[in-house]
Design a protein around this motif. Structure first.
Motif, mmCIF file in Angstrom:
data_model
loop_
_atom_site.group_PDB
_atom_site.id
_atom_site.type_symbol
_atom_site.label_atom_id
_atom_site.label_comp_id
_atom_site.label_asym_id
_atom_site.label_seq_id
_atom_site.Cartn_x
_atom_site.Cartn_y
_atom_site.Cartn_z
ATOM 1 N N ALA A 546 16.018 26.428 -37.509
ATOM 2 C CA ALA A 546 14.369 26.562 -37.087
ATOM 3 C C ALA A 546 14.402 27.570 -35.600
ATOM 4 O O ALA A 546 15.200 26.883 -34.694
ATOM 5 N N GLY A 547 13.549 28.139 -35.432
ATOM 6 C CA GLY A 547 13.301 29.183 -34.215
ATOM 7 C C GLY A 547 14.435 30.182 -34.223
ATOM 8 O O GLY A 547 14.299 31.011 -33.308
ATOM 9 N N ASP A 548 15.325 30.681 -35.044
ATOM 10 C CA ASP A 548 16.067 31.652 -35.511
ATOM 11 C C ASP A 548 15.434 32.830 -35.572
ATOM 12 O O ASP A 548 14.043 32.907 -36.068
ATOM 13 N N THR A 549 15.869 33.971 -35.054
ATOM 14 C CA THR A 549 15.283 35.490 -35.210
ATOM 15 C C THR A 549 15.183 35.903 -36.544
ATOM 16 O O THR A 549 14.486 37.035 -36.815
ATOM 17 N N LEU A 550 16.003 35.137 -37.426
ATOM 18 C CA LEU A 550 16.132 35.591 -38.642
ATOM 19 C C LEU A 550 14.977 34.762 -39.705
ATOM 20 O O LEU A 550 14.915 35.187 -40.898
ATOM 21 N N ASN A 551 14.552 33.858 -39.411
ATOM 22 C CA ASN A 551 13.930 32.826 -39.940
ATOM 23 C C ASN A 551 12.404 33.374 -40.539
ATOM 24 O O ASN A 551 11.703 34.015 -39.598
ATOM 25 N N GLY A 552 12.080 33.222 -41.950
ATOM 26 C CA GLY A 552 10.943 33.586 -42.625
ATOM 27 C C GLY A 552 10.912 35.156 -42.754
ATOM 28 O O GLY A 552 9.814 35.453 -42.883
ATOM 29 N N LEU A 553 11.920 35.875 -42.615
ATOM 30 C CA LEU A 553 12.005 37.424 -42.847
ATOM 31 C C LEU A 553 12.462 37.733 -44.171
ATOM 32 O O LEU A 553 13.469 36.986 -44.918
ATOM 33 N N LEU A 554 11.996 38.521 -44.871
ATOM 34 C CA LEU A 554 12.609 39.467 -46.033
ATOM 35 C C LEU A 554 14.225 39.984 -45.721
ATOM 36 O O LEU A 554 14.188 40.432 -44.601
ATOM 37 N N LEU A 555 14.916 39.888 -46.685
ATOM 38 C CA LEU A 555 16.293 40.559 -46.425
ATOM 39 C C LEU A 555 15.915 42.018 -46.254
ATOM 40 O O LEU A 555 16.796 42.619 -44.961
ATOM 41 N N SER A 556 15.063 42.566 -46.805
ATOM 42 C CA SER A 556 14.976 44.052 -46.317
ATOM 43 C C SER A 556 14.427 44.379 -45.061
ATOM 44 O O SER A 556 14.594 45.423 -44.230
ATOM 45 N N GLU A 557 13.321 43.272 -44.523
ATOM 46 C CA GLU A 557 13.204 43.343 -43.106
ATOM 47 C C GLU A 557 14.291 43.274 -42.026
ATOM 48 O O GLU A 557 14.260 44.009 -41.073
ATOM 49 N N ILE A 558 15.154 42.340 -42.630
ATOM 50 C CA ILE A 558 16.163 42.024 -41.575
ATOM 51 C C ILE A 558 17.100 43.347 -41.663
ATOM 52 O O ILE A 558 17.831 43.916 -40.523
ATOM 53 N N ALA A 559 17.427 43.887 -42.734
ATOM 54 C CA ALA A 559 18.304 45.178 -43.043
ATOM 55 C C ALA A 559 17.710 46.058 -42.168
ATOM 56 O O ALA A 559 18.652 46.887 -41.218
ATOM 57 N N HIS A 560 16.415 46.520 -42.320
ATOM 58 C CA HIS A 560 16.048 47.551 -41.659
ATOM 59 C C HIS A 560 15.293 47.436 -40.258
ATOM 60 O O HIS A 560 15.246 48.567 -39.358
#
Length: 691
Positions: A546-560
Motif C-alpha cells: 500500500a502506498g507504492d508508486t506501482l500500486n493501481g497502475l496498468l503494466l503498460s503504464e508502468i512500462a512506458h
C-alpha cells in the motif's frame, strides 16, 4: 519498499525531500556507491577508517553531507554519522568481519534501518536475513563475474538469468538476409508470449538511450539490430520430467535428420582439420600410418585373390596380415602357400616387391605404435600428479588470473559449456579447479601454451591494472582477431585506456557492482544484471505494498511511464504467473512484479515520477454494430477505464478519447481497434498528463 509519490507544489521537477543513506568503507566500491546514490537525489553520509588523499571518484568529497573518520563498528561513530535518521546503511569495507559486526551495531541502534552488507558467506547471510530482517548481502565479484563471462562468450547472448525454473536470455541480434522470421515485419509483431523486443536500431541509426526509444511500427530490415528477451528453455525440475523427455526426443530427431552425405563429409573434414592442428605429432603420424596399413591390407587381399584364384578369401586375408606383421621370410623363404601348388619363386617380381613393402610398412607401423604407447604411459603418469584436463585447441577462452573473481568467471563459463583454460602464477586448490585446464607460471610465457592463436577470447582479471594491460597488448600482438576483456580496479584507468584501445573491453568491477548495492539500498531486490549499450540493466523484483508508486497502475503504464520492461507478473496468493504480459493487468497490493530496468528507470519508480502522456486517440466510426461493443472492450483493457465509460465513448462517435496515453499505448489501441472494424488514428496532445 517504495515511497508514495511526493507532492510538489512548485511543479513536477521541483525539489524533493531527500532521504539519508550511510556508506561505510570508501574504497573503490564505496566511492562508486556514493556516486550512484547521489543520482537519486538523496543525502549521503560516510564513514571510513582512514583519510583519503587521492580519490578514485574525485566528486565524492563534494557529494557527501558528512564524512566521519573512525571505526564503523563503534556505536558512537555510527551515531555521529546519523544512524538514527538513516533509511539504509551500506557496509562495503573490504573486511567481511567488520561489515558483519557493524551490521549488528547498526541494527541495535536503529531497528528499522535497511542493512546492505558486502559478504560472500551465503549460508550465514541467509541466517542473518531471517533473524535480523531487512537485510541483504552481496559479493561484488559474483555480481561483476557475469559481465566478464558474457562479454567473453562473444555471442549474441548478452545476459542470462533464471526465474521460476525458466532460463531467460537477452539476445543482441544483427538481422541477416536469411532471417525470414523478422525481415519486413513491424517490430511489434515480433513480440510473442515467450519473446519481448527491448530495442530496435535501424542500420543507419544510433542505439536508443532508453528501452522504448524505437518505433514499434517500423519494419525490420537487413542490417538492423534487435535486442530481445526470450525463454531459452525450462529447467529440468523433478516435476518436469515429461518436458525433459520431449526435449531429448526432439534432440534425437534433430540428430537423425542431420545425417546426410553432405553433413557427414563436412563433419569428417572438420574433425580432420582440428586433429591435424593438434600439437601431438606422434598421434598424427600414427593416424596416417594406420590409414595406410588398412589400405595396403585391402589392396593385398585383392591382389593375392586375383593372382591365386584357388586360395580362399580367408587365406588371402591371413597371408596379407602375416606380411604386415613381418612374416616375409615365413611366406617367401622357400615356403609355398598352403593351398597352392605353385612355388613362391614363380610369383611376379612386382607382387613380390609389393609383399616386401607390406612387411616394411608393417614394421614401421609397429615402431610408431610403440612410440604411441610410450607417449600415452608418460602422459598418464603426469596426469596422475596433475588431474587437470588437457588444454583446448581452438575456439576457447583464456582466463588469466584465478583469484576469487577469476574462479567465479570460470564457473560461469563452465556452466555455459564454454571451453577455457586458466593461467595463474600459483598452483591453486586442485579440488576446486579439478575440471579446469590450468597452466601455472608467468602469464606472458604461458600465452603460447594456451593456444592463444586459436582462442576466442582472453579475459584478464588480475589485481594489477598495468599487468593486465601489458598481457592484453602482448596477446593482441599474437592474435589480433581475439576478443580482449580487461579488468580495471578504478574508473580513471578504464576511462583513459578504453578510447586508446578500441579493440578491448575494459570493465570496472566496482562500477558494475555499485549499481546493485545502491538499488538495494532503496529496498529493491536485484536478481541479476547485464550490460546493454554501455548501460547496466538490472533484473529487479517488487512486491507491491500500500502506498507504492506501482500500486493501481496498468503494466503498460508502468512500462512506458517509468521506462522499464515487465517480464513476470504474479497475482497475490496465486501460484500461477505470467511472462511478458503487459496491457490488461492492473497491479494491486500483494502482487509480485519482476522488471528489467536501468538505474534511471528505478529512480523514476522510487520518486513516483512518470513520464507525461502526450497522445490521444481519435475514433472516427465503427464499421459494424458488433464493432461498437468490441471496441469498447479494447478501450477498457488498454486505457484502464471502466467498461461503462468506454461504451459511452463508443456511442458518441466520432470522439477523441479524453484519456491521455503514452505513444506505445495509443499505437496499440489503434491497432486493436482496427482489428475489430473500428477506424481510429493518433493525435499528439499538447496537454501533458502524469495521472
Amino acid at each position: 519498499m517504495l515511497h508514495q509519490p511526493k507532492v510538489d507544489t512548485h511543479g513536477i521537477s521541483g525539489a524533493k525531500t531527500p532521504d539519508l543513506f550511510l556508506v561505510c568503507g570508501l574504497q573503490s566500491l564505496g566511492q562508486h556507491c556514493v556516486a550512484v546514490l547521489k543520482e537519486y537525489d538523496v543525502k549521503v553520509n560516510a564513514i571510513d577508517d582512514v583519510a583519503h588523499k587521492h580519490w578514485e571518484v574525485p566528486e565524492v568529497p563534494n557529494l557527501l553531507e558528512k564524512l566521519i573518520i573512525g571505526d564503523c563498528r563503534q556505536p558512537s561513530v555510527l551515531e555521529q554519522a546519523g544512524i538514527h535518521q538513516c533509511r539504509s546503511i551500506l557496509l562495503v569495507t573490504r573486511d567481511e568481519r567488520w561489515n558483519i559486526e557493524a551490521a549488528f551495531a547498526a541494527r541495535r541502534l536503529n531497528p528499522q534501518v535497511r542493512l546492505i552488507v558486502r559478504s560472500d558467506k551465503q549460508n550465514f547471510n541467509k541466517l542473518l536475513s531471517e533473524n535480523l530482517g531487512n537485510f541483504v548481502a552481496f559479493e561484488p565479484t559474483q555480481l561483476s563475474a557475469h559481465a566478464f563471462a558474457l562479454t567473453a562468450l562473444d555471442s549474441e547472448a548478452i545476459g542470462y538469468f533464471t526465474i521460476e525454473g525458466q532460463l531467460l536470455q537477452i539476445i543482441e541480434h544483427r538481422v541477416q538476409p536469411k532471417d525470414s522470421w523478422c525481415i519486413g515485419k513491424p517490430v511489434h509483431r515480433l513480440n510473442l508470449p515467450t519473446r519481448r523486443i527491448l530495442n530496435h536500431t535501424p542500420i543507419s541509426s544510433h542505439p536508443p538511450r532508453e528501452l522504448f526509444e524505437w518505433n514499434p511500427e517500423a519494419e525490420v530490415q537487413v542490417g538492423d539490430k534487435l535486442v530481445y528477451i526470450d525463454v531459452a528453455y525450462e529447467l529440468a525440475l523433478p516435476e518436469q520430467e515429461i518436458g525433459k523427455y520431449h526435449r531429448h526426443q526432439w534432440q534425437w530427431q534433430k540428430f537423425f535428420h542431420s545425417i546426410t552425405p553432405k553433413n557427414i563429409l563436412q563433419k569428417v573434414g572438420q574433425f580432420w582439420q582440428s586433429y591435424y592442428q593438434s600439437q601431438n605429432q606422434i598421434r598424427r603420424i600414427a593416424t596416417i600410418y594406420a590409414i595406410t596399413v588398412i589400405v595396403l591390407w585391402l589392396v593385398g587381399i585383392v591382389l593375392y585373390r586375383l593372382y591365386y584364384p584357388d586360395i580362399t578369401l580367408q587365406e588371402a586375408f591371413y597371408a596379407t596380415a602375416v606380411l604386415l606383421l613381418g612374416g616375409y621370410g615365413d611366406l617367401f623363404g622357400g615356403v609355398e602357400f598352403a593351398s597352392q601348388a605353385q612355388p613362391s619363386d614363380r610369383m611376379p617380381w612386382w607382387l613380390r616387391l609389393f609383399s616386401l613393402g607390406l612387411t616394411l610398412t608393417g614394421q614401421a607401423f609397429v615402431g610408431v605404435l610403440y612410440a604411441l604407447l610410450t607417449d600415452a604411459l608418460v602422459t598418464s603418469r603426469f596426469q596422475f600428479f596433475n588431474s587437470h584436463p588437457p588444454i583446448p585447441q581452438r575456439n576457447h577462452v583464456v582466463l588469466i588470473g584465478l583469484n576469487q573473481l577469476g574462479q567465479r568467471v570460470a564457473a560461469i563459463l563452465q556452466d555455459l559449456n564454454q571451453p577455457l583454460v586458466g593461467i595463474d602464477t600459483t598452483n591453486l586448490d586442485q579440488q576446486a579447479l579439478a575440471d579446469l585446464p590450468l597452466i601455472v607460471g608467468n602469464a606472458l610465457e604461458a600465452l603460447p601454451q594456451a593456444n592463444i592463436s586459436q582462442a576466442k577470447s582472453i579475459v584478464l582479471v588480475g589485481d594489477d591494472n598495468m599487468e593486465n594491460l601489458e598481457i592484453a597488448l602482448m596477446a593482441h600482438a599474437m592474435n589480433p582477431a581475439t576478443r580482449l576483456i580487461i579488468r580495471s580496479r578504478d574508473r580513471h584507468f578504464s576511462d583513459n585506456i578504453a578510447p586508446l584501445f578500441p579493440y578491448a573491453h575494459v570493465l570496472c568491477g566496482a562500477a558494475l557492482s555499485a549499481e546493485v548495492f545502491a538499488c538495494a539500498a532503496f529496498g529493491e531486490n536485484v536478481l541479476s544484471l547485464f550490460r546493454l549499450s554501455n548501460q547496466i540493466v538490472m533484473v529487479t523484483e517488487y512486491n507491491i505494498e500500500a502506498g507504492d508508486t506501482l500500486n493501481g497502475l496498468l503494466l503498460s503504464e508502468i512500462a512506458h511511464g517509468y521506462i522499464v520492461v515487465p517480464i513476470l507478473y504474479q497475482k497475490y496468493r496465486q501460484d500461477n504467473y505470467a511472462l511478458m504480459l503487459w496491457d490488461d493487468v492492473k497491479l494491486e497490493v500483494g502482487d509480485r512484479l519482476i522488471v528489467l530496468a536501468t538505474s534511471r528507470g528505478l529512480q523514476r519508480i522510487e520518486w513516483g515520477e512518470m513520464l507525461p502522456r502526450l497522445w490521444q486517440v481519435h475514433i472516427e466510426k465503427a464499421l459494424t454494430k458488433n464493432a461498437l461493443a468490441d471496441g469498447a472492450e479494447e478501450i477498457a483493457l488498454i486505457t484502464g477505464c471502466s467498461c461503462t465509460t468506454a461504451r459511452q465513448w463508443m456511442n458518441n462517435l466520432p470522439v477523441v478519447l479524453p484519456t491521455p496515453l503514452y505513444k506505445y499505448q495509443a499505437q496499440s489501441l489503434v491497432r486493436e481497434l482496427r482489428k475489430v472494424q473500428v477506424l481510429a488514428s493518433l493525435i499528439f496532445s499538447d496537454r501533458a498528463s502524469n495521472s
